[in-house]
Design a protein around this motif. Sequence first.
Motif, PDB file in Angstrom:
ATOM      1  N   LEU A   1     -11.940  -4.955  -3.047  1.00 35.61           N
ATOM      2  CA  LEU A   1     -12.019  -6.216  -3.785  1.00 35.61           C
ATOM      3  C   LEU A   1     -13.097  -6.191  -4.870  1.00 35.61           C
ATOM      4  CD1 LEU A   1     -11.437  -8.714  -0.845  1.00 35.61           C
ATOM      5  CD2 LEU A   1      -9.803  -7.994  -2.614  1.00 35.61           C
ATOM      6  N   GLU A   2     -13.899  -5.127  -4.891  1.00 36.03           N
ATOM      7  CA  GLU A   2     -14.949  -4.972  -5.905  1.00 36.03           C
ATOM      8  C   GLU A   2     -14.614  -3.896  -6.933  1.00 36.03           C
ATOM      9  OE1 GLU A   2     -18.529  -4.204  -3.714  1.00 36.03           O
ATOM     10  OE2 GLU A   2     -18.438  -6.127  -2.664  1.00 36.03           O
ATOM     11  N   VAL A   3     -13.461  -3.297  -6.807  1.00 40.05           N
ATOM     12  CA  VAL A   3     -13.067  -2.207  -7.704  1.00 40.05           C
ATOM     13  C   VAL A   3     -12.369  -2.776  -8.935  1.00 40.05           C
ATOM     14  CG1 VAL A   3     -11.543  -0.206  -7.941  1.00 40.05           C
ATOM     15  CG2 VAL A   3     -12.851  -0.531  -5.847  1.00 40.05           C
ATOM     16  N   ASP A   4     -12.788  -2.302 -10.101  1.00 42.01           N
ATOM     17  CA  ASP A   4     -12.110  -2.659 -11.347  1.00 42.01           C
ATOM     18  C   ASP A   4     -11.395  -1.422 -11.865  1.00 42.01           C
ATOM     19  OD1 ASP A   4     -12.828  -5.389 -11.717  1.00 42.01           O
ATOM     20  OD2 ASP A   4     -14.857  -4.749 -12.242  1.00 42.01           O
ATOM     21  N   LEU A   5     -10.089  -1.514 -11.989  1.00 40.08           N
ATOM     22  CA  LEU A   5      -9.285  -0.407 -12.483  1.00 40.08           C
ATOM     23  C   LEU A   5      -8.530  -0.857 -13.717  1.00 40.08           C
ATOM     24  CD1 LEU A   5      -7.787   0.757  -9.074  1.00 40.08           C
ATOM     25  CD2 LEU A   5      -9.594   1.887 -10.355  1.00 40.08           C
ATOM     26  N   GLU A   6      -8.435   0.032 -14.689  1.00 32.57           N
ATOM     27  CA  GLU A   6      -7.692  -0.291 -15.896  1.00 32.57           C
ATOM     28  C   GLU A   6      -6.359   0.440 -15.947  1.00 32.57           C
ATOM     29  OE1 GLU A   6     -10.028  -0.032 -19.431  1.00 32.57           O
ATOM     30  OE2 GLU A   6     -11.738  -1.009 -18.486  1.00 32.57           O
ATOM     31  N   GLU A   7      -6.162   1.371 -15.047  1.00 34.16           N
ATOM     32  CA  GLU A   7      -4.926   2.161 -15.057  1.00 34.16           C
ATOM     33  C   GLU A   7      -3.757   1.357 -14.510  1.00 34.16           C
ATOM     34  OE1 GLU A   7      -5.166   6.313 -13.977  1.00 34.16           O
ATOM     35  OE2 GLU A   7      -7.329   6.072 -13.760  1.00 34.16           O
ATOM     36  N   VAL A   8      -2.561   1.846 -14.800  1.00 32.73           N
ATOM     37  CA  VAL A   8      -1.328   1.227 -14.327  1.00 32.73           C
ATOM     38  C   VAL A   8      -0.651   2.212 -13.376  1.00 32.73           C
ATOM     39  CG1 VAL A   8       0.931   0.343 -15.040  1.00 32.73           C
ATOM     40  CG2 VAL A   8      -1.089  -0.138 -16.425  1.00 32.73           C
ATOM     41  N   TYR A   9      -0.104   1.688 -12.281  1.00 34.43           N
ATOM     42  CA  TYR A   9       0.465   2.521 -11.226  1.00 34.43           C
ATOM     43  C   TYR A   9       1.931   2.184 -10.997  1.00 34.43           C
ATOM     44  CZ  TYR A   9      -4.448   3.436 -10.420  1.00 34.43           C
ATOM     45  OH  TYR A   9      -5.751   3.792 -10.585  1.00 34.43           O
ATOM     46  N   ASP A  10       2.705   3.206 -10.629  1.00 34.28           N
ATOM     47  CA  ASP A  10       4.121   3.032 -10.284  1.00 34.28           C
ATOM     48  C   ASP A  10       4.263   2.369  -8.915  1.00 34.28           C
ATOM     49  OD1 ASP A  10       4.858   4.589 -12.569  1.00 34.28           O
ATOM     50  OD2 ASP A  10       4.494   6.406 -11.400  1.00 34.28           O
ATOM     51  N   LEU A  11       3.296   2.645  -8.050  1.00 30.52           N
ATOM     52  CA  LEU A  11       3.321   2.133  -6.689  1.00 30.52           C
ATOM     53  C   LEU A  11       1.913   1.759  -6.271  1.00 30.52           C
ATOM     54  CD1 LEU A  11       4.727   1.735  -3.865  1.00 30.52           C
ATOM     55  CD2 LEU A  11       4.161   4.133  -3.413  1.00 30.52           C
ATOM     56  N   ILE A  12       1.785   0.589  -5.681  1.00 30.94           N
ATOM     57  CA  ILE A  12       0.534   0.195  -5.050  1.00 30.94           C
ATOM     58  C   ILE A  12       0.830   0.098  -3.560  1.00 30.94           C
ATOM     59  CG2 ILE A  12      -1.260  -1.561  -4.817  1.00 30.94           C
ATOM     60  CD1 ILE A  12      -0.815  -2.208  -7.805  1.00 30.94           C
ATOM     61  N   PHE A  13       0.126   0.896  -2.787  1.00 33.06           N
ATOM     62  CA  PHE A  13       0.323   0.950  -1.344  1.00 33.06           C
ATOM     63  C   PHE A  13      -0.893   0.339  -0.674  1.00 33.06           C
ATOM     64  CE2 PHE A  13      -0.041   3.662   2.600  1.00 33.06           C
ATOM     65  CZ  PHE A  13       0.839   2.894   3.335  1.00 33.06           C
ATOM     66  N   ILE A  14      -0.689  -0.792  -0.016  1.00 37.96           N
ATOM     67  CA  ILE A  14      -1.787  -1.503   0.652  1.00 37.96           C
ATOM     68  C   ILE A  14      -1.730  -1.186   2.140  1.00 37.96           C
ATOM     69  CG2 ILE A  14      -2.819  -3.745   1.145  1.00 37.96           C
ATOM     70  CD1 ILE A  14      -1.492  -4.773  -1.462  1.00 37.96           C
ATOM     71  N   ASP A  15      -2.763  -0.491   2.596  1.00 35.09           N
ATOM     72  CA  ASP A  15      -2.843  -0.074   4.000  1.00 35.09           C
ATOM     73  C   ASP A  15      -4.279  -0.272   4.473  1.00 35.09           C
ATOM     74  OD1 ASP A  15      -2.163   0.927   6.461  1.00 35.09           O
ATOM     75  OD2 ASP A  15      -2.212   3.023   5.854  1.00 35.09           O
ATOM     76  N   ALA A  16      -4.720  -1.517   4.418  1.00 35.23           N
ATOM     77  CA  ALA A  16      -6.103  -1.841   4.784  1.00 35.23           C
ATOM     78  C   ALA A  16      -6.068  -3.058   5.706  1.00 35.23           C
ATOM     79  CB  ALA A  16      -6.913  -2.106   3.513  1.00 35.23           C
ATOM     80  N   ALA A  17      -7.166  -3.791   5.749  1.00 34.96           N
ATOM     81  CA  ALA A  17      -7.257  -4.977   6.605  1.00 34.96           C
ATOM     82  C   ALA A  17      -6.092  -5.923   6.318  1.00 34.96           C
ATOM     83  CB  ALA A  17      -8.588  -5.674   6.371  1.00 34.96           C
ATOM     84  N   LYS A  18      -5.219  -6.082   7.296  1.00 36.01           N
ATOM     85  CA  LYS A  18      -3.986  -6.855   7.104  1.00 36.01           C
ATOM     86  C   LYS A  18      -4.263  -8.290   6.665  1.00 36.01           C
ATOM     87  CE  LYS A  18      -2.089  -3.161   8.625  1.00 36.01           C
ATOM     88  NZ  LYS A  18      -2.427  -2.061   7.761  1.00 36.01           N
TER      89      LYS A  18
END
Length: 139
Positions: free
Chosen positions: A99-116
């Motif tokens: 939640l503190e990460v700033d990214l400028e790149e664009v992704y084909d897939l975002i895979f969320i596998d963290a605190a549900k």
Amino acid sequence: MQNEEIIKQMREYAEENNVPIMMDDGMQFLLQYIYKNHVKKVLEVGTAIGYSAIMMCSIDPELTVTTIERDEKRYLEALKNIKKAGLEERIEILYKDALEVDLEEVYDLIFIDAAKAQNQKFFERFEENLSPKGTIITD
């Protein structure tokens, strides 16, 4: 599959140390999705020990993963596993709270596998990093 021995060791480590990694059916779905949709760039929220990132890279030699982990012990274990697999050039691991990460790149897939309980926040945080035809998958 390349890195079969490393994958086996990672599964054993996860079981012995109570590290949650994806179950086989979920992993199979994810890998098939990546293959069928020609995914080349993945953002993973929740690295753990690097299991999913390494598995995703096994599908396509051009696939790259940016993955985020906030737990130091798991981050260090993931670094070790990624290096053992020879994937340092294709897997970038960020040691930070997602939640503190700033990214400028664009992704084909975002895979969320963290605190549900945080899935909605992660979705909102990174939806702007999703390509127009991209997908968000949660485990």
